[in-house]
Design an enzyme around this catalytic site. Structure first.
Site, PDB file in Angstrom:
ATOM      1  N   CYS A 314       1.317  -1.534   0.047  1.00 13.08           N
ATOM      2  CA  CYS A 314      -0.289   0.234  -0.038  1.00 13.08           C
ATOM      3  C   CYS A 314       0.614   1.567   0.375  1.00 13.08           C
ATOM      4  CB  CYS A 314      -1.026   0.234   1.157  1.00 13.08           C
ATOM      5  SG  CYS A 314       0.347  -0.373   2.762  1.00 13.08           S
ATOM      6  N   HIS A 454      -3.068   7.268   6.701  1.00 12.19           N
ATOM      7  CA  HIS A 454      -3.102   5.683   5.958  1.00 12.19           C
ATOM      8  C   HIS A 454      -4.952   5.523   6.823  1.00 12.19           C
ATOM      9  CE1 HIS A 454      -1.978   2.603   3.610  1.00 12.19           C
ATOM     10  NE2 HIS A 454      -1.737   1.983   4.702  1.00 12.19           N
ATOM     11  N   HIS A 490      -9.179   0.589   0.449  1.00 11.31           N
ATOM     12  CA  HIS A 490      -8.289   0.790   0.629  1.00 11.31           C
ATOM     13  C   HIS A 490      -8.158   0.423  -0.716  1.00 11.31           C
ATOM     14  CE1 HIS A 490      -4.070   0.386   1.417  1.00 11.31           C
ATOM     15  NE2 HIS A 490      -3.850  -0.544   2.399  1.00 11.31           N
TER      16      HIS A 490
END
Length: 508
Positions: A314, A454, A490
């Site tokens: 990520c 995040h 996400h």
């Protein structure tokens, strides 16, 4: 090259200075030949006896040579002993002005047509004969420095997105402002057997006008998202066909990554292989690799600058953006497309994250399933899409009259070095990364007023990131923190780029 135009490499110059200083430190010339090893015992070869006799013959002039050497070296000069093997070596290395024995009108090393007697006479110098040659005066060495180059500045001049909240910049941002959720029930395949049946899935998507129909049928979705978002970034940046023709293609690059790559293409190939290899997509291998999206986009545009893909889960997009900016700063490119893309909402992708027990199972209320920092959070929600930024050197952008969204000031890379999925208990990796990024970009903690965190909605990750933010910005009362994952989920490798675009839109 004539003898008067002398050049030397730094290595050879250092070697010469070292050898000469050793020579001058000794009391006589004979000591400089200590590099030659003698045969065992007292037996000397014919060649060695001849050499000793010659050295004894010229020993009377050694003290003068040593004295001259020290004077030459103090003035930035170096002595060259004519005819010796040492001189022959250094002359060939350094291209100094040769001795009169070697120099004639035919060039630096003289004619190759000398007879044997002449070559033999040239082999050794006359007694005490010394040739001094200027290397480079100390004063000139001290003043000759590399000019200080002004660091090239990097700006954002275009952005493109493909997200669960829309594929247009304004639509995407307005949906974020209105709190619209793009997380719904998965419709692409039957997922009743999975404990998680929700995701930030893209329901409708068209490549018309962006990708050739023939490629659209063969490419994995992560590549289609990437090419579309990349070309939208160019269009948003005002890169028309006329401007494209004027660009230096060797100074234009693409660094767009993917965390998962072409999972569907690869999965389809495995299913086809169960029947026969003849049923496999001939492009299944290249279209499954993470770098092929960047490569296909570059081929489509004819851009020949830096081109590769970074895959760091990520953090993929952030790595790509920082590396692309560095290419511009170093002068290797003027324009870079950078970001990330992923499309892993397929059975194997969903199943893999379910097996990790990382996903939320709030299937009855998908719009509230992704809830960063909420005390009842139970895992992240998968999303898909792409985000691409057009980075450009400031003067290059100003010259073509580009619209400038923001300036890239800096970033940093760190690693927790702790666990595959769990953050470090002390959050040291996150804290270190933030602090290094601030130092590198020259921004103080007090000047930061917005952080797009995040914050994936996992129990451990959110808490440790919050603690790291408090350590870095705890005294900054003007700071506002947000996580767009609450609305789009996400996006894996695309997360950093899409969220960077959202952060830029906040300030623009």
């Amino acid at each position: 090259m004539m003898g008067s135009a002398s050049f030397s490499s730094p290595l050879c110059t250092w070697l010469l200075a070292t050898c000469m200083s050793v020579t001058c430190a000794k009391e006589n010339w004979t000591s400089t030949i200590a590099f030659h090893s003698s045969p065992p015992g007292n037996r000397l070869s014919r060649c060695a006896r001849r050499r000793r006799a010659l050295l004894s013959k010229y020993n009377s002039g050694s003290s003068a040579v040593a004295g001259n050497c020290s004077e030459f070296l103090s003035k930035g000069l170096s002595s060259s002993f004519c005819g010796s093997s040492f001189q022959g070596l250094m002359t060939s290395c350094l291209a100094f002005e040769p001795c009169s024995h070697y120099h004639n009108s035919n060039g630096l090393f003289g004619s190759r047509n000398l007879n044997r007697k002449q070559r033999r006479l040239n082999r050794f110098p006359h007694s005490g004969e010394v040739k001094a040659v200027a290397v480079q005066p100390e004063k000139e060495v001290a003043t000759k420095k590399k000019p200080v180059k002004k660091q090239r500045r990097v700006v954002v001049t275009g952005m493109g997105v493909v997200t669960p909240l829309g594929h247009d910049l304004d639509v995407f941002y307005n949906n974020l402002l209105e709190g619209v959720s793009g997380i719904t029930q998965i419709e692409a395949f039957d997922c009743d057997q999975f404990p998680t049946r929700i995701a930030g899935e893209i329901k409708s998507f068209s490549t018309d006008g962006w990708v050739a129909p023939k490629l659209s049928k063969r490419m994995d979705k992560f590549m289609l998202y990437m090419l579309t978002a990349g070309k939208k970034a160019l269009a948003d940046g005002g890169i028309t066909e006329d401007i494209m023709d004027e660009l230096d293609k060797a100074k234009c690059g693409v660094v767009i990554g993917s965390a998962m790559g072409g999972m569907k293409v690869f999965n389809d190939a495995i299913e086809a292989l169960r029947i026969s290899y003849k049923k496999m997509n001939p492009f299944c291998v290249p279209f499954a690799t993470t770098n092929m999206g960047s490569a296909m986009l570059a081929m489509d545009l004819g851009w020949m600058g830096p081109n590769y893909s970074i895959s760091t889960a990520c953090a993929t997009s952030n790595f790509c953006i920082l590396n692309a900016a560095n290419h511009i700063i170093r002068g290797e490119a003027n324009i870079m497309l950078c970001g990330g893309s992923d499309a892993a909402i397929i059975p194997i992708g969903l199943g893999g994250f379910v097996a990790c027990r990382a996903l939320s199972q709030r299937n009855d209320d998908p719009m509230k399933a992704s809830r960063p920092w909420d005390m009842n959070r139970d895992g992240f929600v998968m999303g898909e899409g792409a985000g691409v930024l057009l980075l450009e050197e400031l003067e290059h952008a100003k010259k073509r009259g580009a619209n400038i969204y923001a300036e890239f000031l800096g970033g940093s890379f760190t690693c927790d070095a702790y666990h595959m999925t769990e953050p470090h208990p002390d959050g040291v990796g996150v804290t270190l990364c933030i602090e290094k990024a601030l130092v590198q970009s020259g921004v103080s903690k007090e000047d930061v007023n917005y952080v797009n965190a995040h914050a994936t909605s996992t129990p451990a990750g959110d808490l440790k990131e919050y603690e790291a933010l408090m350590r870095c910005f705890g005294q900054n009362t003007d700071l506002r923190v947000n996580s767009t994952k609450s609305m789009i989920g996400h996006l894996l490798g695309a997360a950093g780029a899409v969220e960077a675009i959202a952060a830029i839109q906040v300030t623009f």
